[in-house]
Design an enzyme around this catalytic site. Structure first.
Site, short mmCIF file in Angstrom:
data_model
loop_
_atom_site.label_atom_id
_atom_site.label_comp_id
_atom_site.label_asym_id
_atom_site.label_seq_id
_atom_site.Cartn_x
_atom_site.Cartn_y
_atom_site.Cartn_z
N ASP A 66 0.85 -1.19 0.00
CA ASP A 66 0.00 0.00 0.00
C ASP A 66 0.89 1.24 0.00
OD1 ASP A 66 -2.83 1.10 0.49
OD2 ASP A 66 -1.59 2.15 1.96
N TYR A 71 3.48 9.70 0.52
CA TYR A 71 4.39 9.05 1.46
C TYR A 71 5.85 9.24 1.03
CZ TYR A 71 0.10 6.50 2.79
OH TYR A 71 -1.17 6.15 3.16
N LYS A 96 -1.80 5.95 -4.37
CA LYS A 96 -2.88 6.93 -4.23
C LYS A 96 -2.46 8.28 -4.78
CE LYS A 96 -3.62 4.76 0.27
NZ LYS A 96 -2.29 4.57 0.86
N HIS A 127 -6.71 9.73 -2.67
CA HIS A 127 -6.27 9.58 -1.27
C HIS A 127 -7.27 10.16 -0.26
CE1 HIS A 127 -2.36 9.15 1.24
NE2 HIS A 127 -3.40 8.98 2.00
N SER A 172 -10.42 6.80 -0.87
CA SER A 172 -9.96 6.66 0.50
C SER A 172 -10.45 7.84 1.32
CB SER A 172 -8.42 6.60 0.52
OG SER A 172 -7.94 6.55 1.84
N GLN A 194 -10.70 3.05 1.30
CA GLN A 194 -9.74 2.78 2.37
C GLN A 194 -9.97 3.80 3.49
OE1 GLN A 194 -5.08 3.40 2.78
NE2 GLN A 194 -5.47 1.66 1.42
N LEU A 227 -4.48 -1.54 14.08
CA LEU A 227 -3.91 -1.85 15.41
C LEU A 227 -4.10 -0.72 16.41
CD1 LEU A 227 -0.52 -3.52 14.35
CD2 LEU A 227 -2.68 -4.62 14.97
N THR A 270 -1.74 -3.06 7.40
CA THR A 270 -0.94 -2.81 8.59
C THR A 270 0.51 -2.60 8.19
OG1 THR A 270 -0.42 -3.60 10.82
CG2 THR A 270 -0.47 -5.26 9.06
N THR A 271 1.34 -2.29 9.14
CA THR A 271 2.73 -2.05 8.80
C THR A 271 3.64 -2.33 9.99
OG1 THR A 271 4.24 -0.45 7.83
CG2 THR A 271 2.70 0.41 9.41
N SER A 273 8.22 -2.34 10.64
CA SER A 273 9.55 -2.46 10.06
C SER A 273 10.27 -3.65 10.69
CB SER A 273 10.34 -1.17 10.29
OG SER A 273 10.33 -0.87 11.66
N LYS A 274 9.60 -4.35 11.60
CA LYS A 274 10.23 -5.49 12.29
C LYS A 274 9.89 -6.80 11.59
CE LYS A 274 10.45 -3.66 16.99
NZ LYS A 274 9.69 -2.42 16.99
N ARG A 277 8.08 -9.45 13.62
CA ARG A 277 6.66 -9.18 13.82
C ARG A 277 5.86 -9.56 12.57
NH1 ARG A 277 5.79 -3.54 16.59
NH2 ARG A 277 6.02 -4.61 18.56
N1 LIG Z 1 -5.47 6.22 3.25
C1 LIG Z 1 -5.03 6.88 4.31
O1 LIG Z 1 -5.39 8.05 4.53
C2 LIG Z 1 -4.12 6.21 5.26
C3 LIG Z 1 -3.52 5.02 4.92
N2 LIG Z 1 -2.66 4.39 5.76
C4 LIG Z 1 -2.04 3.13 5.31
O2 LIG Z 1 -2.23 2.13 6.28
C5 LIG Z 1 -0.97 1.64 6.71
C6 LIG Z 1 -1.05 1.19 8.14
O3 LIG Z 1 -1.42 2.28 8.99
P1 LIG Z 1 -1.02 2.26 10.52
O4 LIG Z 1 -1.85 3.22 11.25
O5 LIG Z 1 0.45 2.42 10.62
O6 LIG Z 1 -1.45 0.76 10.89
P2 LIG Z 1 -1.49 -0.08 12.20
O7 LIG Z 1 -2.65 0.26 13.05
O8 LIG Z 1 -1.38 -1.48 11.74
O9 LIG Z 1 -0.23 0.31 13.05
C7 LIG Z 1 1.07 -0.07 12.67
C8 LIG Z 1 2.02 0.47 13.71
O10 LIG Z 1 1.87 -0.25 14.92
C9 LIG Z 1 3.13 -0.74 15.35
N3 LIG Z 1 2.91 -2.09 15.88
C10 LIG Z 1 2.73 -3.18 15.17
N4 LIG Z 1 2.52 -4.24 15.98
C11 LIG Z 1 2.56 -3.79 17.23
C12 LIG Z 1 2.44 -4.38 18.48
N5 LIG Z 1 2.23 -5.69 18.60
N6 LIG Z 1 2.52 -3.60 19.57
C13 LIG Z 1 2.73 -2.29 19.45
N7 LIG Z 1 2.88 -1.64 18.26
C14 LIG Z 1 2.81 -2.39 17.17
C15 LIG Z 1 3.99 -0.80 14.12
O11 LIG Z 1 5.34 -0.65 14.46
C16 LIG Z 1 3.47 0.33 13.28
O12 LIG Z 1 4.14 1.54 13.59
C17 LIG Z 1 -0.01 2.80 6.44
O13 LIG Z 1 1.34 2.38 6.34
C18 LIG Z 1 -0.55 3.29 5.11
O14 LIG Z 1 -0.08 2.47 4.06
C19 LIG Z 1 -2.41 4.90 7.02
C20 LIG Z 1 -3.00 6.07 7.41
C21 LIG Z 1 -3.87 6.85 6.55
O1 LIG Z 2 -2.21 8.20 4.36
C1 LIG Z 2 -2.01 8.41 5.52
C2 LIG Z 2 -1.94 9.71 6.18
C3 LIG Z 2 -0.99 10.63 5.54
C4 LIG Z 2 -1.35 11.73 4.86
N1 LIG Z 2 -0.23 12.34 4.43
C5 LIG Z 2 0.86 11.64 4.82
C6 LIG Z 2 2.22 11.86 4.59
C7 LIG Z 2 3.13 10.94 5.09
C8 LIG Z 2 2.67 9.84 5.82
C9 LIG Z 2 1.32 9.63 6.04
C10 LIG Z 2 0.40 10.53 5.52
#
Ligand SMILES: NC(=O)C1=CN([C@@H]2O[C@H](COP(=O)(O)OP(=O)(O)OC[C@H]3O[C@@H](n4cnc5c(N)ncnc54)[C@H](O)[C@@H]3O)[C@@H](O)[C@H]2O)C=CC1
Ligand SMILES: O=CCc1c[nH]c2ccccc12
Length: 322
Positions: A66, A71, A96, A127, A172, A194, A227, A270-271, A273-274, A277
């Site tokens: 994704d 980003y 997006k 987006h 989204s 999304q 998460l 989800t995401t 870097s580990k 995990r």
């Molecule tokens: N369309 C949009 O506006 C948006 C899209 N996204 C997409 O969704 C993806 C995932 O969003 P997130 O909020 O990051 O997802 P998420 O709720 O899955 O959280 C992931 C984060 O939680 C941490 N984590 C994972 N497992 C854990 C555990 N067991 N205990 C504690 N922390 C833990 C990870 O290190 C990571 O930083 C983004 O990378 C992006 O691609 C994210 C935000 C906005």
């Molecule tokens: O898509 C997730 C939220 C978001 C909007 N703009 C940025 C820039 C960099 C990381 C995340 C986001």
């Protein structure tokens, strides 16, 4: 059969009409790897660690990536994909468009494809709808202008699909009103919306809310922030039930949180870097158990006791509990 394969073989059980999505994409769709948080430092220089994180995810079998132009990591994902040498048909790549002012979808897509090093993406999303103006404005002219802007942008998305450079198109962060506007003039309905989705932001109400509306229209929900209840919004009312269910299945609360999305037919993005995990989530992790209907509902019910939005807070003015 591996856990991944077993999981993929169950896709047709999902309540959403995923057949609208391209067939080759089905096997990666219920689980996505977010890339938003990977990149550190200057957006314009290639970041080796982002390439490494993406490669680590690909090594673990996460073929659904994704991305988004905002980003700033499409180029790194492109390099990782070229190094990983996975057949393109096995990958499911989403990116997006930010819909930057005055810029066409065609131009934004050309740039994204070039950075990703591919001649098509599987899913291309608008987006967010916020650049279009306030569709819920009390001023009917402002609301109508926002609806028109979304419809015009959607027509550009449809042209991108017709060109073959995009297999499926979606949106989204769209509310029901944004989707309604788009559907009024659409030739192709969005296949996906999304949205932020977790127990503290369920988009359900007695009438079904946004999720119910999307289901009715055949639009797949992809959850970002799945998460949140174990990370940013912890501690909270779902902790106890997450722990109880996690103990029952011998998994972690994070795995229960992801499963809670999948068992409602919601794609989880989800995401991490580990690599450990990521490995844990799929072997057997999230793919090795299923929640019962009662467990899904127990978590939902506890979740309704709290409201939390982690992203785009300044953009959603309405009460998004509806
Ligand atoms: N369309 C949009 O506006 C948006 C899209 N996204 C997409 O969704 C993806 C995932 O969003 P997130 O909020 O990051 O997802 P998420 O709720 O899955 O959280 C992931 C984060 O939680 C941490 N984590 C994972 N497992 C854990 C555990 N067991 N205990 C504690 N922390 C833990 C990870 O290190 C990571 O930083 C983004 O990378 C992006 O691609 C994210 C935000 C906005
Ligand atoms: O898509 C997730 C939220 C978001 C909007 N703009 C940025 C820039 C960099 C990381 C995340 C986001």
């Amino acid at each position: 059969m591996s856990h991944l394969e077993r999981h993929r073989s169950k896709f047709h059980l999902f309540p959403y009409p995923i057949q609208r999505l391209t067939l080759s994409s089905l096997d990666q769709l219920s689980y996505g790897l977010g890339t938003a948080r990977f990149k550190r430092g200057n957006k314009d220089t290639l970041d080796e660690s982002t390439i490494e994180y993406t490669l680590a995810a690909l090594r673990q079998g996460y073929y659904h990536l994704d991305c988004a132009e905002v980003y700033g990591n499409e180029a790194e994902v492109g390099v990782a994909l070229s190094r990983a040498d996975i057949p393109r048909s096995k990958l499911y790549i989403t990116t997006k468009s930010s819909c930057n002012k005055g810029e066409s979808i065609d131009l934004a897509l050309t740039r994204s494809l070039s950075k990703l090093g591919t001649d098509y993406v599987d899913l291309y999303l608008i987006h967010s709808p916020f650049w279009a103006g306030d569709i819920n404005s009390p001023d009917p002219e402002v609301a109508a202008a926002a609806a028109r802007a979304l419809q015009e942008k959607w027509a550009e998305m449809e042209a991108a699909k017709d060109s073959g450079r995009v297999k499926s198109i979606g949106v989204s962060n769209f509310l029901k009103e944004h989707i309604e506007a788009v559907l009024k003039t659409a030739r192709y309905p969005p296949v996906v919306n999304q949205i932020e989705f977790h127990p503290y932001l369920q988009h359900h109400d007695a009438e079904g809310g946004l999720l119910g509306y999307m289901k009715e229209k055949g639009i797949v929900a992809e959850a970002y922030g799945p998460l949140t209840a174990v990370t940013k919004a912890a501690p909270g009312p779902v902790d106890e039930v997450y722990e109880k269910v996690a103990r029952k299945y011998g998994v972690t609360p994070a795995e229960v949180a992801l499963r809670w999305c999948l068992d409602q037919g919601v794609v989880a993005i989800t995401t991490s870097s580990k690599e450990e995990r990521l490995r844990g989530w799929v072997r057997p992790g999230v793919l090795g158990f299923e929640l019962t209907k009662e467990e899904v509902e127990d978590i939902a019910q506890k979740g309704r006791e709290k409201h939390f939005r982690g992203f785009w807070n300044n953009k959603f003015k309405e009460d998004d509990r509806r």
